[in-house]
Design a protein around this motif. Structure first.
Motif, PDB file in Angstrom:
ATOM      1  N   LYS A 255     -17.928  -0.584  -7.494  1.00 15.06           N
ATOM      2  CA  LYS A 255     -17.443  -0.590  -6.110  1.00 15.06           C
ATOM      3  C   LYS A 255     -17.348   0.837  -5.570  1.00 15.06           C
ATOM      4  N   LYS A 256     -16.803   1.741  -6.405  1.00 20.06           N
ATOM      5  CA  LYS A 256     -16.656   3.133  -5.957  1.00 20.06           C
ATOM      6  C   LYS A 256     -18.020   3.777  -5.707  1.00 20.06           C
ATOM      7  N   ALA A 257     -19.009   3.350  -6.493  1.00 24.17           N
ATOM      8  CA  ALA A 257     -20.351   3.909  -6.317  1.00 24.17           C
ATOM      9  C   ALA A 257     -21.065   3.277  -5.121  1.00 24.17           C
ATOM     10  N   GLY A 258     -20.401   2.321  -4.458  1.00 20.20           N
ATOM     11  CA  GLY A 258     -20.999   1.705  -3.272  1.00 20.20           C
ATOM     12  C   GLY A 258     -22.022   0.628  -3.581  1.00 20.20           C
ATOM     13  N   GLN A 259     -21.880  -0.009  -4.745  1.00 21.74           N
ATOM     14  CA  GLN A 259     -22.846  -1.038  -5.123  1.00 21.74           C
ATOM     15  C   GLN A 259     -22.797  -2.256  -4.193  1.00 21.74           C
ATOM     16  N   PHE A 260     -21.579  -2.625  -3.767  1.00 16.99           N
ATOM     17  CA  PHE A 260     -21.431  -3.889  -3.034  1.00 16.99           C
ATOM     18  C   PHE A 260     -21.480  -3.689  -1.532  1.00 16.99           C
ATOM     19  N   ARG A 261     -22.202  -4.559  -0.868  1.00 16.92           N
ATOM     20  CA  ARG A 261     -22.208  -4.551   0.589  1.00 16.92           C
ATOM     21  C   ARG A 261     -20.958  -5.274   1.079  1.00 16.92           C
ATOM     22  N   TRP A 424      -7.085  -7.685  -9.791  1.00 22.20           N
ATOM     23  CA  TRP A 424      -8.032  -7.875  -8.697  1.00 22.20           C
ATOM     24  C   TRP A 424      -7.554  -7.119  -7.456  1.00 22.20           C
ATOM     25  N   ASN A 425      -6.265  -7.207  -7.161  1.00 17.09           N
ATOM     26  CA  ASN A 425      -5.720  -6.468  -6.018  1.00 17.09           C
ATOM     27  C   ASN A 425      -5.888  -4.964  -6.210  1.00 17.09           C
ATOM     28  N   GLU A 426      -5.684  -4.523  -7.457  1.00 16.10           N
ATOM     29  CA  GLU A 426      -5.861  -3.106  -7.759  1.00 16.10           C
ATOM     30  C   GLU A 426      -7.318  -2.696  -7.518  1.00 16.10           C
ATOM     31  N   PHE A 427      -8.220  -3.584  -7.925  1.00 13.35           N
ATOM     32  CA  PHE A 427      -9.658  -3.352  -7.741  1.00 13.35           C
ATOM     33  C   PHE A 427     -10.008  -3.246  -6.258  1.00 13.35           C
ATOM     34  N   ILE A 428      -9.460  -4.140  -5.448  1.00 14.17           N
ATOM     35  CA  ILE A 428      -9.740  -4.099  -4.008  1.00 14.17           C
ATOM     36  C   ILE A 428      -9.190  -2.799  -3.402  1.00 14.17           C
ATOM     37  N   ALA A 429      -8.025  -2.360  -3.904  1.00 12.58           N
ATOM     38  CA  ALA A 429      -7.398  -1.153  -3.344  1.00 12.58           C
ATOM     39  C   ALA A 429      -8.057   0.130  -3.833  1.00 12.58           C
ATOM     40  N   SER A 430      -8.903   0.036  -4.865  1.00 11.66           N
ATOM     41  CA  SER A 430      -9.464   1.261  -5.453  1.00 11.66           C
ATOM     42  C   SER A 430     -10.576   1.826  -4.587  1.00 11.66           C
TER      43      SER A 430
ATOM     44  N   ALA B  70      -1.879   7.021  -7.776  1.00 11.30           N
ATOM     45  CA  ALA B  70      -1.184   6.069  -6.912  1.00 11.30           C
ATOM     46  C   ALA B  70      -1.366   4.647  -7.427  1.00 11.30           C
ATOM     47  N   CYS B  71      -0.308   3.839  -7.305  1.00 10.30           N
ATOM     48  CA  CYS B  71      -0.390   2.440  -7.723  1.00 10.30           C
ATOM     49  C   CYS B  71      -1.021   1.602  -6.609  1.00 10.30           C
ATOM     50  N   THR B  72      -1.265   0.326  -6.924  1.00  9.00           N
ATOM     51  CA  THR B  72      -1.896  -0.571  -5.950  1.00  9.00           C
ATOM     52  C   THR B  72      -1.133  -0.581  -4.628  1.00  9.00           C
ATOM     53  N   MET B  73       0.198  -0.694  -4.739  1.00 12.42           N
ATOM     54  CA  MET B  73       1.024  -0.772  -3.543  1.00 12.42           C
ATOM     55  C   MET B  73       0.861   0.471  -2.671  1.00 12.42           C
TER      56      MET B  73
END
Lengths: 430, 295
Positions: A255-261, A424-430, B70-73
């Motif tokens: 995701k960070k490398a911009g793989q996903f549209r 998953w939430n962490e992944f979306i926020a990364s 930083a954490c998720t939040m």
């Protein structure tokens, strides 16, 4: 429907009669014919049918009304919302059409009741894919994840424990299933694709997509991890915390490398992404590929050497259903498995749980194309009569045995579901 | 108390009662339920009504242990605040300009009403359609990219136009500028024109009049508009989801993910945190201007 039949060169008397009967059925269903003798009882037979749009079609409900007098009222929701509704509003539906993987949440809630196998006429003819985890020819198929045979039986009518041996109480009467893989745009990729590893291949940077359903998205990622040889899971559908961390790390890097549209959740989103060329490789469903193709855009449901991620669904009833309503539910399920619908679903690229009755309702050339992986003798039409494939085409992935025989894992709910959702939430926020 | 004052009190209570009841039924009680549920325990399929801080501890997981990362939040709120600021900035700049034009340059009331109505035309279709309409325009093979490539301004389609922070901000500004225009216009239209004449007579330039007379007097409108825009953007997850390709975090999206996983207490805990964060921002804004006094 009749239009499509007339276009066929070899029009037999039998098909003509059949299509005429179909038209009569439609007319009856639409209410064009009043005072039809099917209205037997004073109380109208109505069943509220909760499910995703996958198995819901106006043609099916019309045909059902014409054959049985049961009026189906569809309550349509997304996969997650169906589960949510069963948990929070068990009185808002009668018949539930859902996937086996959700049972690990639904059965403990006590909001649904199993059906009695003895009252299902075709139960013994249900494909062994559901009952034994093997093909009709005896070949064992992959069982990682929430495979249907692991959660098919309960120990008793009100039991909340899955039985390892067959009982009379079936959690979901099997209806439809399929093997999912990646959809690709061969015209834009311009080279053969044969492995799940390609999903995260930097060559397709900014042109890949996965499902925005965490439990399914992570399994697609796990297929990639195994394909690239980074790790071998004991069970992709039930990862340990360390395995979840590892898989999420791979996804996060991509995701960070911009793989996903984009990530998609809705059938139509996946069609639009693919048709507009925003993505060239993505996790997809069979009818979505069909839809892209029917827009005149090349799209292939690409078989991959690591196998398919499969899913299956079936019927049960709400705990609030009893008395005559329960009888109608059995009547409806028996009708559903009696062949017409099976043929309808097979023609969409899905598979019917009772193959024998579906076969009896399909033309031999259709069966040969959809189920046996043979080149189409005639043009292949969708259930609504649209042209899907010209004569000579072969189905992506080939025959039933080739496709279902290569299932690697099933959609699942993990033991560590709670942890996975946070990751998953962490992944979306990364 | 004499009977007449009691009667007067009763009338006052009766007059306030309908609004109070609506407020109680549709705001206070649901909010109390959300706060209650946020302190419950849960498993894969149900909420367990015993006191538990799990909803909060899991939401703030890693916020102390993972430092300095930083954490998720924190990351999510960082992203949401960034969107709030950018959208607030652009809607204010555009909204103020439009309102200024309507209030001071359009002199006839008929035209003012006509042009204001023109601003509402986008609202005749749904939120979702206004948002989705951008996709074919901004896509890789969309109208904008076709034009840019056709004019040889770029060699290959520009990717960041869609499913990016840019497209999210663009869609949000498009959706919510009108919420800025209306209150600012409303404040401006009440400004006594003689004050502007007086400023001009006293030798103020156009900019000086704008900055020292019009902006201060439009403050209540600016604050009300800002509250509208900031609260909507803080809670938005549909626009961020659709325009961001579901790859950009938002506080609302976390709530949605937990709801989909049937983890209602964590979702409720996140909703409470979001509410607290939004209230803090509004409190800060109302500190700057006493809206009640200015109205």
């Amino acid at each position: 429907m009749s239009d499509a039949t007339v276009k066929n060169s070899g029009l037999s008397r039998r098909t003509l009669l059949k299509s005429a009967a179909g038209v009569a059925g439609l007319a009856a269903g639409s209410g064009a014919i009043t005072g039809f003798p099917y209205v037997k009882s004073a109380e109208p037979k109505v069943l509220r049918y909760l499910g995703t749009a996958v198995n819901e079609g106006d043609e099916i409900s019309k045909k059902c009304f014409a054959d049985t007098g049961i009026k189906i009222e569809y309550v349509t929701a997304t996969t997650d919302d169906v589960t949510k509704r069963v948990i929070t509003q068990p009185n808002s539906f009668d018949v539930l059409d859902t996937e086996y993987f959700s049972l690990r949440k639904l059965i403990p809630s006590g909001n649904i009741l199993p059906l009695d196998a003895r009252k299902i006429k075709q139960f013994d003819n249900i494909t062994p894919v559901f009952t034994k985890g093997e093909l009709p020819n005896g070949k064992k198929i992959g069982g990682q994840g929430t495979a249907p045979w692991k959660v098919l039986y309960l120990e008793g009518e009100t039991s909340k424990t899955f039985s390892k041996t067959p009982t009379d109480w079936v959690t979901l009467i099997p209806t439809v299933y399929n093997a999912d893989t990646l959809g690709i745009r061969p015209d834009l990729i311009k080279r053969p694709i044969s492995s799940w590893a390609e999903l995260l291949n930097p060559e397709f940077k900014g042109k890949a997509a996965i499902l925005n359903i965490p439990s399914i998205g992570i399994m697609d990622a796990a297929m990639v991890v195994e394909a690239t040889g980074q790790y071998k899971y004991a069970d992709k559908g039930n990862m340990t915390k360390a395995e979840i961390d590892l898989t999420m790390k791979v996804l996060t890097e991509a995701k960070k490398a911009g793989q996903f549209r984009a990530f998609w959740k809705d059938f139509n989103e996946s069609v639009n992404l693919m048709a507009s060329g925003e993505t060239v490789i993505q996790s997809m469903w069979s009818p979505a590929v069909t839809k892209v193709r029917s827009m005149g855009i090349p799209c292939v449901f690409q078989p991959l050497k690591e196998g398919y991620r499969s899913w299956a669904s079936g019927f049960c009833v709400s705990k609030a259903v009893s008395g005559p309503k329960l009888d109608w539910a059995y009547e409806f399920v028996n009708w559903f498995l009696s062949g017409w619908t099976g043929a309808y679903l097979n023609r969409q690229g899905y598979y019917s749980a009772v193959l024998s009755t579906a076969k009896a309702n399909m033309e031999p050339y259709e069966w040969a194309y959809w189920m046996e992986g043979k080149p189409a003798e005639k043009d292949i039409l969708s259930p609504t009569g649209a042209l899907l494939e010209k004569a000579g085409a072969v189905r992506d992935g080939g025959s039933y045995d080739d496709r279902m025989g290569n299932v690697a894992c099933w959609n699942a709910v993990m033991d560590e579901n709670d942890y996975m959702v946070r990751k998953w939430n962490e992944f979306i926020a990364s | 108390m004499t009977p007449s004052t009691i009667a007067r009190h009763m009338v006052a209570w009766a007059q306030a009662a309908p609004m109070a009841l609506v407020f109680l039924a549709f705001f206070v009680i649901p909010l109390a339920l959300v706060v209650t549920v946020s302190f419950w325990d849960y498993n894969d399929w149900e909420m367990i009504p015993t006191f538990s801080g799990r909803g909060y501890t899991e939401s703030f997981e890693g916020c102390l242990t993972k430092l300095p990362e930083a954490c998720t939040m924190l990351k999510t709120y960082g992203q949401t605040l960034k969107f709030s600021f950018l959208v607030w900035f652009f809607t204010l700049a555009i909204g103020f300009t439009v309102a200024y034009f309507l209030a001071f340059h359009v002199t006839s009331t008929t035209w003012q009403i006509g042009l204001s109505l023109l601003c509402t035309i986008p609202f005749w279709t749904s939120n979702v359609i206004r948002m989705i309409a951008w996709i074919p325009l901004l896509g890789r093979n969309g109208l904008v990219n076709k034009t840019l490539v056709g004019l040889h301004l770029v060699d290959r389609p520009v990717e960041w136009l869609l499913y990016s922070e840019f497209s999210v901000v663009l869609a949000l500004v498009h959706l919510f500028t009108f919420f800025m225009v209306v209150p600012i216009f409303n404040s401006m239209i009440r400004i006594d024109r003689r004050l502007i004449e007086a400023a001009r007579d006293a030798g103020a330039t156009g900019w000086q009049t704008l900055w020292n007379v019009i902006v201060p007097l439009s403050k209540p409108g600016i604050v009300i508009g800002s509250i509208f825009v900031v609260t909507i953007v803080m809670g938005d997850f549909v626009t961020v989801g659709v325009m961001g390709g579901q790859q950009i975090a938002s506080a609302g999206k976390i709530v949605q993910t937990h709801l989909d996983a049937l983890q209602f207490p964590v979702a409720a805990a996140n909703a409470v945190v979001l509410l607290a964060a939004t209230l803090l921002i509004i409190a800060a804004m109302t500190r700057l201007v006493d809206v009640r006094k200015e109205l």
